[in-house]
Design an enzyme around this catalytic site. Structure first.
Site, PDB file in Angstrom:
ATOM      1  N   ARG A 188      -2.996 -10.210   5.335  1.00 34.43           N
ATOM      2  CA  ARG A 188      -3.477 -10.282   3.943  1.00 34.43           C
ATOM      3  C   ARG A 188      -2.399  -9.700   3.033  1.00 34.43           C
ATOM      4  O   ARG A 188      -2.138  -8.496   3.084  1.00 34.43           O
ATOM      5  CB  ARG A 188      -4.792  -9.502   3.831  1.00 34.43           C
ATOM      6  CG  ARG A 188      -5.425  -9.546   2.446  1.00 34.43           C
ATOM      7  CD  ARG A 188      -6.698  -8.707   2.418  1.00 34.43           C
ATOM      8  NE  ARG A 188      -7.332  -8.760   1.125  1.00 34.43           N
ATOM      9  CZ  ARG A 188      -6.977  -7.999   0.097  1.00 34.43           C
ATOM     10  NH1 ARG A 188      -6.006  -7.127   0.215  1.00 34.43           N
ATOM     11  NH2 ARG A 188      -7.600  -8.117  -1.064  1.00 34.43           N
TER      12      ARG A 188
ATOM     13  N   LYS B 163       0.818  -1.227   0.000  1.00 36.73           N
ATOM     14  CA  LYS B 163       0.000   0.000   0.000  1.00 36.73           C
ATOM     15  C   LYS B 163       0.848   1.271   0.000  1.00 36.73           C
ATOM     16  O   LYS B 163       2.026   1.257   0.325  1.00 36.73           O
ATOM     17  CB  LYS B 163      -0.999  -0.042   1.166  1.00 36.73           C
ATOM     18  CG  LYS B 163      -2.157  -0.999   0.842  1.00 36.73           C
ATOM     19  CD  LYS B 163      -3.227  -1.070   1.897  1.00 36.73           C
ATOM     20  CE  LYS B 163      -4.318  -2.054   1.424  1.00 36.73           C
ATOM     21  NZ  LYS B 163      -5.295  -2.369   2.473  1.00 36.73           N
TER      22      LYS B 163
HETATM   23  N1  HH2 Z   1      -7.370  -4.190   1.266  1.00 32.31           N
HETATM   24  C1  HH2 Z   1      -7.740  -4.285  -0.030  1.00 32.31           C
HETATM   25  C2  HH2 Z   1      -8.819  -5.110  -0.409  1.00 32.31           C
HETATM   26  N2  HH2 Z   1      -9.472  -5.859   0.508  1.00 32.31           N
HETATM   27  N3  HH2 Z   1      -9.759  -6.556   2.749  1.00 32.31           N
HETATM   28  C3  HH2 Z   1      -9.399  -6.471   4.034  1.00 32.31           C
HETATM   29  N4  HH2 Z   1     -10.032  -7.210   4.967  1.00 32.31           N
HETATM   30  N5  HH2 Z   1      -8.378  -5.653   4.463  1.00 32.31           N
HETATM   31  C4  HH2 Z   1      -7.675  -4.874   3.586  1.00 32.31           C
HETATM   32  O1  HH2 Z   1      -6.770  -4.124   4.026  1.00 32.31           O
HETATM   33  C5  HH2 Z   1      -8.035  -4.936   2.203  1.00 32.31           C
HETATM   34  C6  HH2 Z   1      -9.096  -5.792   1.813  1.00 32.31           C
HETATM   35  C7  HH2 Z   1      -7.016  -3.485  -1.058  1.00 32.31           C
HETATM   36  O2  HH2 Z   1      -5.908  -4.164  -1.553  1.00 32.31           O
HETATM   37  P1  HH2 Z   1      -5.869  -4.966  -2.939  1.00 32.31           P
HETATM   38  O3  HH2 Z   1      -6.837  -6.093  -2.940  1.00 32.31           O
HETATM   39  O4  HH2 Z   1      -4.477  -5.343  -3.202  1.00 32.31           O
HETATM   40  O5  HH2 Z   1      -6.247  -3.891  -4.024  1.00 32.31           O
HETATM   41  P2  HH2 Z   1      -7.591  -3.543  -4.800  1.00 32.31           P
HETATM   42  O6  HH2 Z   1      -8.615  -3.132  -3.813  1.00 32.31           O
HETATM   43  O7  HH2 Z   1      -7.156  -2.421  -5.719  1.00 32.31           O
HETATM   44  O8  HH2 Z   1      -8.027  -4.773  -5.539  1.00 32.31           O
END
Ligand code: HH2
Length: 270
Positions: free
Chosen positions: A248, A213
């Protein structure tokens, strides 16, 4: 004995996720990616079909289902022993994913987008992750504000857990997540990681999602999200030390290395 932890590997079936958008849009590629993450040691795989990155556009239910269902089905078949999580705010998507073998509903809106998700989780007897987010993904990074971020996030999560329990969810099935990067400045994210023990003190296992992030890039001077792996391991190790138990991440193997060293160091009996 070392305090146990689980690494949750991320399988984003999206064209626009901030660090891996478009890489695993093909169903076979996504399943193969999940398989690799499980081989690296992921104890659970989180499948998502809607990006929640700042400024992301919402996705229709039909589109999200088309993206995630074949991947959940494929992973359930290829990895029967690996628990699967569905990252969604939508009832129909969660329902279909559970029917296809998922065991955890990861709702970044903490049952606010559709409160019926609570009843679904209660009836299914599955796990859920309730995350804090200020605002909506489209606008959440436009001047987020808190008087006391740790107190406010803890109070929010406590209220959401109480809501879930009131809807019939078994408290033993609830994970809480401070929502790193969701309506938060770098200072807010760091305050939450420093004060994580106050969220742990609510009595539920805590999940953190720092992986690649933006705040890591700011601290480590890494513009490209792919160059933030070591920075993420450092943040996850600190979160473990403060009591988090599920991590995660996109980068499973290096995260496991860091957490194993942290767990071994913190529990060495000499
Ligand atoms: N962060 C993202 C998505 N889902 N779920 C939980 N529980 N906690 C988090 O911090 C979290 C999450 C965002 O990250 P990412 O999936 O890599 O990116 P994107 O939302 O652009 O798909």
């Amino acid at each position: 004995m070392a305090r146990p932890f689980t690494v949750m590997g991320i399988v984003n079936v999206t064209p626009d996720s901030f660090s891996d958008g478009g890489l695993w849009l093909d169903e076979a590629e996504a399943v193969a990616h999940g398989f690799r993450l499980a081989q690296e040691g992921a104890g659970i795989l989180d499948v998502g079909g809607e990006s929640t990155r700042p400024g992301a556009e919402p996705v229709s239910e039909a589109q999200e289902l088309r993206r995630v269902l074949p991947v959940i089905e494929g992973l359930a078949q290829r990895l029967p022993g690996t628990p699967l999580s569905i990252d969604t705010m939508k009832l129909a998507v969660a329902q279909a994913a559970l029917a296809a073998g998922a065991r955890l509903v990861n709702d970044v809106s903490a049952f606010r987008a559709d409160p019926r998700l609570a009843g679904l989780v209660a009836d299914a007897g599955c796990d859920c992750c309730l995350m804090h987010m200020q605002g909506e993904p489209g606008t959440m990074q436009v001047d987020p504000h808190y008087d006391d971020v740790v107190t406010q996030v803890a109070a929010f999560l406590e209220e959401r857990a109480a809501f879930a329990v009131a809807e019939g969810v078994d408290p033993a099935r609830i994970l809480l997540d401070p929502g790193i990067g969701f309506g938060k400045t770098t200072a807010h994210n760091l305050a939450l990681l420093r004060g994580l023990d106050r969220i742990v003190a609510l009595g539920f296992p805590v999940l953190v999602g720092v992986s690649r992030k933006r705040f890591l890039g700011e601290l480590a001077l890494r513009e490209d999200p792919h160059d933030r792996v070591a920075a993420g391991v450092a943040a996850n190790v600190l979160a473990y030390e403060r009591g988090a138990s599920v991590f995660r991440v996109h980068d499973v193997a290096p995260t496991l290395d860091g957490l194993r060293v942290a767990a071994g160091t913190l529990t060495a009996d000499d």
